[in-house]
Design a protein around this motif. Sequence first.
Motif, PDB file in Angstrom:
ATOM      1  N   ARG A 131      18.214 -33.926 -21.254  1.00 45.33           N
ATOM      2  CA  ARG A 131      19.476 -35.131 -20.973  1.00 45.33           C
ATOM      3  C   ARG A 131      20.015 -35.437 -19.982  1.00 45.33           C
ATOM      4  NH1 ARG A 131      21.511 -35.017 -27.208  1.00 45.33           N
ATOM      5  NH2 ARG A 131      21.314 -32.611 -25.717  1.00 45.33           N
ATOM      6  N   ASN A 132      20.612 -36.246 -19.352  1.00 47.75           N
ATOM      7  CA  ASN A 132      20.847 -36.842 -17.659  1.00 47.75           C
ATOM      8  C   ASN A 132      22.813 -36.695 -18.825  1.00 47.75           C
ATOM      9  OD1 ASN A 132      23.063 -36.740 -15.947  1.00 47.75           O
ATOM     10  ND2 ASN A 132      22.050 -38.184 -15.309  1.00 47.75           N
ATOM     11  N   TYR A 133      23.479 -35.945 -18.998  1.00 53.76           N
ATOM     12  CA  TYR A 133      24.726 -36.079 -20.231  1.00 53.76           C
ATOM     13  C   TYR A 133      25.937 -37.367 -19.232  1.00 53.76           C
ATOM     14  CZ  TYR A 133      23.751 -32.297 -22.753  1.00 53.76           C
ATOM     15  OH  TYR A 133      22.941 -31.324 -23.869  1.00 53.76           O
ATOM     16  N   HIS A 134      25.664 -37.289 -17.569  1.00 50.27           N
ATOM     17  CA  HIS A 134      26.214 -38.811 -17.179  1.00 50.27           C
ATOM     18  C   HIS A 134      25.886 -40.009 -17.724  1.00 50.27           C
ATOM     19  CE1 HIS A 134      27.105 -41.415 -13.898  1.00 50.27           C
ATOM     20  NE2 HIS A 134      28.547 -40.386 -13.463  1.00 50.27           N
ATOM     21  N   ASP A 135      24.984 -40.418 -18.284  1.00 51.61           N
ATOM     22  CA  ASP A 135      24.440 -41.041 -18.367  1.00 51.61           C
ATOM     23  C   ASP A 135      24.598 -41.496 -20.036  1.00 51.61           C
ATOM     24  OD1 ASP A 135      23.717 -42.121 -15.831  1.00 51.61           O
ATOM     25  OD2 ASP A 135      21.519 -41.074 -16.713  1.00 51.61           O
ATOM     26  N   ILE A 136      25.226 -40.512 -20.749  1.00 55.13           N
ATOM     27  CA  ILE A 136      25.731 -40.174 -22.232  1.00 55.13           C
ATOM     28  C   ILE A 136      26.911 -41.123 -21.958  1.00 55.13           C
ATOM     29  CG2 ILE A 136      25.193 -39.369 -24.213  1.00 55.13           C
ATOM     30  CD1 ILE A 136      23.837 -38.040 -23.147  1.00 55.13           C
ATOM     31  N   LYS A 137      27.493 -42.029 -23.492  1.00 51.56           N
ATOM     32  CA  LYS A 137      28.685 -42.824 -22.227  1.00 51.56           C
ATOM     33  C   LYS A 137      30.273 -41.491 -24.014  1.00 51.56           C
ATOM     34  CE  LYS A 137      30.976 -46.985 -24.136  1.00 51.56           C
ATOM     35  NZ  LYS A 137      31.057 -48.130 -24.382  1.00 51.56           N
ATOM     36  N   GLN A 138      29.115 -40.995 -24.509  1.00 47.92           N
ATOM     37  CA  GLN A 138      30.637 -40.479 -24.848  1.00 47.92           C
ATOM     38  C   GLN A 138      30.576 -38.760 -24.662  1.00 47.92           C
ATOM     39  OE1 GLN A 138      32.483 -41.231 -28.371  1.00 47.92           O
ATOM     40  NE2 GLN A 138      31.816 -43.252 -27.216  1.00 47.92           N
ATOM     41  N   ALA A 139      29.889 -38.197 -23.145  1.00 48.53           N
ATOM     42  CA  ALA A 139      29.470 -37.105 -22.762  1.00 48.53           C
ATOM     43  C   ALA A 139      31.552 -36.875 -22.162  1.00 48.53           C
ATOM     44  CB  ALA A 139      28.763 -36.887 -21.631  1.00 48.53           C
ATOM     45  N   ARG A 140      31.774 -37.797 -21.825  1.00 49.38           N
ATOM     46  CA  ARG A 140      33.380 -37.636 -21.298  1.00 49.38           C
ATOM     47  C   ARG A 140      34.611 -37.521 -22.504  1.00 49.38           C
ATOM     48  NH1 ARG A 140      34.457 -41.397 -18.002  1.00 49.38           N
ATOM     49  NH2 ARG A 140      35.975 -42.676 -19.144  1.00 49.38           N
ATOM     50  N   ASN A 141      34.770 -36.952 -22.327  1.00 51.17           N
ATOM     51  CA  ASN A 141      36.167 -37.012 -24.040  1.00 51.17           C
ATOM     52  C   ASN A 141      36.145 -38.825 -23.740  1.00 51.17           C
ATOM     53  OD1 ASN A 141      38.615 -37.830 -25.902  1.00 51.17           O
ATOM     54  ND2 ASN A 141      38.913 -35.728 -25.035  1.00 51.17           N
ATOM     55  N   PRO A 142      36.261 -39.245 -25.426  1.00 55.18           N
ATOM     56  CA  PRO A 142      36.624 -40.950 -25.295  1.00 55.18           C
ATOM     57  C   PRO A 142      37.618 -41.286 -25.637  1.00 55.18           C
ATOM     58  CG  PRO A 142      35.195 -40.226 -27.197  1.00 55.18           C
ATOM     59  CD  PRO A 142      35.499 -38.880 -26.404  1.00 55.18           C
ATOM     60  N   LYS A 143      38.595 -40.818 -25.569  1.00 55.95           N
ATOM     61  CA  LYS A 143      39.653 -40.680 -25.658  1.00 55.95           C
ATOM     62  C   LYS A 143      40.470 -40.734 -24.099  1.00 55.95           C
ATOM     63  CE  LYS A 143      40.329 -38.746 -30.199  1.00 55.95           C
ATOM     64  NZ  LYS A 143      41.667 -37.383 -30.701  1.00 55.95           N
ATOM     65  N   PHE A 144      39.982 -40.131 -23.267  1.00 55.98           N
ATOM     66  CA  PHE A 144      40.320 -40.261 -22.148  1.00 55.98           C
ATOM     67  C   PHE A 144      40.361 -42.173 -21.105  1.00 55.98           C
ATOM     68  CE2 PHE A 144      40.496 -35.638 -20.959  1.00 55.98           C
ATOM     69  CZ  PHE A 144      41.297 -35.478 -22.110  1.00 55.98           C
ATOM     70  N   THR A 145      40.642 -42.914 -20.891  1.00 57.58           N
ATOM     71  CA  THR A 145      40.586 -44.035 -20.782  1.00 57.58           C
ATOM     72  C   THR A 145      41.582 -44.305 -19.409  1.00 57.58           C
ATOM     73  OG1 THR A 145      42.377 -44.752 -22.381  1.00 57.58           O
ATOM     74  CG2 THR A 145      39.818 -44.867 -23.099  1.00 57.58           C
ATOM     75  N   ARG A 146      42.716 -43.813 -19.046  1.00 60.07           N
ATOM     76  CA  ARG A 146      43.368 -43.977 -18.246  1.00 60.07           C
ATOM     77  C   ARG A 146      42.870 -43.074 -16.953  1.00 60.07           C
ATOM     78  NH1 ARG A 146      49.719 -42.495 -18.377  1.00 60.07           N
ATOM     79  NH2 ARG A 146      49.042 -40.891 -19.902  1.00 60.07           N
ATOM     80  N   LYS A 147      42.769 -44.462 -15.819  1.00 64.21           N
ATOM     81  CA  LYS A 147      42.511 -43.900 -14.694  1.00 64.21           C
ATOM     82  C   LYS A 147      43.288 -43.155 -13.835  1.00 64.21           C
ATOM     83  CE  LYS A 147      39.615 -45.701 -10.499  1.00 64.21           C
ATOM     84  NZ  LYS A 147      38.672 -46.737 -10.072  1.00 64.21           N
ATOM     85  N   PHE A 148      43.291 -42.545 -13.024  1.00 68.22           N
ATOM     86  CA  PHE A 148      44.594 -41.410 -12.452  1.00 68.22           C
ATOM     87  C   PHE A 148      43.755 -41.350 -11.109  1.00 68.22           C
ATOM     88  CE2 PHE A 148      45.620 -37.658  -9.919  1.00 68.22           C
ATOM     89  CZ  PHE A 148      46.794 -37.273 -10.321  1.00 68.22           C
ATOM     90  N   PRO A 149      45.000 -41.758 -10.042  1.00 67.67           N
ATOM     91  CA  PRO A 149      46.529 -41.752 -10.306  1.00 67.67           C
ATOM     92  C   PRO A 149      47.261 -42.784 -10.824  1.00 67.67           C
ATOM     93  CG  PRO A 149      46.030 -41.639  -8.199  1.00 67.67           C
ATOM     94  CD  PRO A 149      45.223 -41.283  -8.795  1.00 67.67           C
ATOM     95  N   ASP A 150      46.590 -44.054 -10.783  1.00 67.43           N
ATOM     96  CA  ASP A 150      46.355 -45.613 -10.613  1.00 67.43           C
ATOM     97  C   ASP A 150      47.626 -45.799 -11.894  1.00 67.43           C
ATOM     98  OD1 ASP A 150      44.755 -45.759  -8.502  1.00 67.43           O
ATOM     99  OD2 ASP A 150      43.071 -46.848  -9.891  1.00 67.43           O
ATOM    100  N   ARG A 151      47.061 -45.611 -12.933  1.00 64.30           N
ATOM    101  CA  ARG A 151      47.514 -45.726 -13.991  1.00 64.30           C
ATOM    102  C   ARG A 151      49.596 -45.082 -14.573  1.00 64.30           C
ATOM    103  NH1 ARG A 151      43.765 -48.283 -17.893  1.00 64.30           N
ATOM    104  NH2 ARG A 151      44.530 -50.993 -17.837  1.00 64.30           N
TER     105      ARG A 151
END
Length: 139
Positions: free
Chosen positions: A11-31
Amino acid sequence: HDVQSWAPDRRNYHDIKQARNPKFTRKFPDRIRSKESWIAEALLEKLPLLLPDVTLYMSKEDLSSAPYAVLSGWIENPRGPETYSTHTLKEVIVWQHPPAVTIFNVREHGRRFFRVLEYTSNMSLCLHEVTGEPYPDRV
């Protein structure tokens, strides 16, 4: 006795939506919030050297008085004939006092995820040794 057969995980984990922590929604350093400037001060100069072309995300919680901040993002892997994973998940931990940055590769083994230390800005605060040049950002 049970017999288990393990095959390589293709599996390519980059393509799986939940592979990165779903609580991490704020983009750094913009927000980043004004009182979270300690995170930007520790990372902004080192980020282009250590993680070029990586977009990091952090939790939406206020980290102004937190002892550390965790950020994560994907870095693209070099392409090869035997490469099936196109990206590697990176986890960055920034400590507020004393200021320190630690970067981990998140690797999968046996369908479980483990952190592998890749970089630390302060070897005296790290619980493991980094192979190679210990301070590549000081060049």
